[in-house]
Design a protein around this motif. Structure first.
Motif, PDB file in Angstrom:
ATOM      1  N   ILE A 125       0.839  -1.201   0.000  1.00 43.21           N
ATOM      2  CA  ILE A 125       0.000   0.000   0.000  1.00 43.21           C
ATOM      3  C   ILE A 125       0.875   1.253   0.000  1.00 43.21           C
ATOM      4  O   ILE A 125       0.672   2.163  -0.814  1.00 43.21           O
ATOM      5  CB  ILE A 125      -0.944  -0.007   1.220  1.00 43.21           C
ATOM      6  CG1 ILE A 125      -1.959  -1.159   1.109  1.00 43.21           C
ATOM      7  CG2 ILE A 125      -1.679   1.329   1.333  1.00 43.21           C
ATOM      8  CD1 ILE A 125      -2.787  -1.369   2.365  1.00 43.21           C
ATOM      9  N   VAL A 180      -6.191   7.737   1.948  1.00 45.04           N
ATOM     10  CA  VAL A 180      -6.804   6.417   1.808  1.00 45.04           C
ATOM     11  C   VAL A 180      -8.247   6.559   1.320  1.00 45.04           C
ATOM     12  O   VAL A 180      -8.701   5.790   0.462  1.00 45.04           O
ATOM     13  CB  VAL A 180      -6.740   5.647   3.141  1.00 45.04           C
ATOM     14  CG1 VAL A 180      -7.491   4.323   3.050  1.00 45.04           C
ATOM     15  CG2 VAL A 180      -5.280   5.394   3.526  1.00 45.04           C
ATOM     16  N   GLY A 252      -4.856  -0.326  -0.730  1.00 39.34           N
ATOM     17  CA  GLY A 252      -5.487   0.739   0.035  1.00 39.34           C
ATOM     18  C   GLY A 252      -6.934   1.003  -0.301  1.00 39.34           C
ATOM     19  O   GLY A 252      -7.564   1.861   0.317  1.00 39.34           O
TER      20      GLY A 252
END
Length: 482
Positions: A125, A180, A252
């Motif tokens: 991520i 995110v 993510g």
């Protein structure tokens, strides 16, 4: 939903009294630190793989989430993970890393689900976010800032369990919540910023005469090459709607935006669409992000319920939803537009004649303006139509999905020739065979920086296979969205 009770979902079970909780936790720690002793005392087969110290502790102390043993088969079928042998003139498939978890269906449980995802895939991520210049541009744009803030507030209120997963991913990965969240708002922020929208993904279907199958090319930016992962989650029955899914997941991003298989016998994909909005960055009542609708829809129990969930009236943009079911014995290819407007193409397993069908990222039936028109989608669809008469079996689907005769806008997308920038790659291909009850996955290796095409031998060796079950809806099925 509320805070989780004192009772853990650890398989060993932590009793409600403080003394019993302490004893049980000490046993968890002992089993984790001394797995050989635990194995001997429990008479666990010697060949069974351990989760390790951290995995065992997570099962005992994480509120709402536990990691499943990596050797445990999923509740809805055997998942076979293998690396395919390289074929002449082709390449081998890459396997994807996988996380398996049990999730208590409460806000706390979903948050811990996000935390575990964020921690487990933290490196993937973070590296992806560091290299994803487009995402940073959207996140920091003054033009889209009001929309981003409004969407964050809206999803926190409208989708509290799913928003809890986003918060958990941010916590587990150590990244800012706004970044995110923006990853799961990517479609909406691209349109709002006036950026060039990624034209990605192709689906080819075949149905009739007892056959029911479709294949999907998962195309997206080169930054995601070899960064995708599998998430298998068993959602509990705390809200009366238990389900399990396996989803190919972008770093993510909420699961469901990529292809998935569920315990209800469903296989689901989506293709990005980009309907024109007169004021792309305007904050209005249409704030539902496609990625949230996708995460929500994999809880559906039938193909029709998946469609209902995927098309909320406050949907901001849209998608081409493709969903088939072993129990339903049909596939729906649905064009979904802003506000949840839909046009449904239904293909039935027992139709008297075999029918092929293809869809890309362009609205072909809904009267929705797309400005500019998707040149890649149109040309991929034209190429499919040239090959449609050749699609008579499940294997023929992959002949189409591996085609690159249109060198400029091919169906299968590899690296651009030397000196040209690679905008988009076919990252993976999924095949859903509802007749046989199996989904197969090929994860394409573009690491050699050279153009390539999958050979006929390549398609004989998927990276993994997942059983698609044949369930009958239980007593909790109402036919309505919960």
């Amino acid at each position: 939903s509320g805070p989780r009770s004192a009772k853990s979902i650890c398989d060993r079970g932590i009793a409600s009294s403080p003394g019993a909780q302490t004893c049980a936790l000490m046993k968890c720690v002992f089993d984790a630190v001394f797995p050989n002793k635990a194995r001997q005392s429990a008479k666990v087969p010697e060949k069974q793989r351990s989760n390790g110290c951290i995995g065992s502790l997570l099962q005992c102390i994480l509120p709402g989430t536990s990691e499943l043993p990596l050797t445990m088969t999923s509740l809805f079928g055997q998942l076979s993970n293998k690396v395919a042998k390289a074929a002449d003139g082709s390449r081998s498939c890459r396997a994807m890393p996988e996380l398996r978890v049990r999730v208590v269906d409460t806000e706390a449980g979903h948050r811990q689900f996000g935390v575990v995802m964020g921690k487990h895939f933290r490196e993937r991520i973070r590296v992806t976010f560091e290299e994803d210049a487009k995402l940073r541009q959207f996140t920091n744009s003054k033009v889209v800032a009001p929309l981003l803030d409004a969407m964050m507030r809206f999803h926190q209120e409208a989708y509290p369990l799913l928003w809890a997963e986003v918060e958990g991913i941010a916590e587990g990965s150590g990244l800012p919540l706004k970044e995110v969240a923006a990853a799961s708002f990517r479609q909406e922020l691209e349109v709002a910023a006036g950026a060039e929208v990624s034209e990605a993904c192709t689906d080819i279907h075949i149905a009739g005469g007892g056959m029911l199958a479709f294949g999907h090319n998962e195309d997206y930016g080169a930054v995601f090459a070899d960064r995708l992962y599998l998430v298998t989650a068993e959602i509990g029955d705390e809200r009366g709607k238990p389900y399990t899914f396996t989803a190919m997941t972008f770093p993510g991003v909420l699961p469901g935006w990529g292809p998935s298989v569920t315990s209800k016998g469903l296989g689901i994909t989506m293709n990005v669409t980009s309907p024109t909005r007169a004021q792309p960055a305007l904050v209005d009542e249409q704030l539902v992000a496609v990625a949230f609708a996708c995460r929500d829809m994999i809880s559906g129990r039938t193909v029709d319920e998946v469609l209902q969930i995927a098309a909320p009236r406050r949907l901001r943009l849209g998608m081409n939803l493709n969903v088939g079911g072993t129990w339903d014995q049909k596939i729906l290819s649905v064009e979904i537009g802003p506000g949840g407007n839909t046009d449904v193409k239904c293909l039935e397993q027992w139709a008297p004649e075999t029918t092929p069908f293809g869809h890309t990222n362009h609205y072909n039936r809904l009267q929705i303006k797309q400005d500019p028109p998707s040149a890649s989608s149109e040309r991929r669809l034209i190429r499919y139509e040239q090959m449609a008469n050749q699609v008579q079996s499940v294997d023929d689907i992959f002949v189409v999905l591996g085609d690159a005769q249109d060198g400029d806008k091919p169906i299968f997308r590899g690296r651009a020739p030397a000196g040209q920038q690679t905008q988009c790659l076919t990252l993976a291909t999924w095949g859903f065979n509802f007749t046989e009850g199996v989904a197969q996955v090929w994860v394409h290796d573009h690491s050699k920086e050279l153009p390539w095409l999958p050979s006929p031998e390549y398609w004989k060796s998927p990276a993994l296979s997942i059983q698609i079950p044949r369930p009958v809806p239980g007593s909790n099925f109402t036919g309505k969205t919960a």
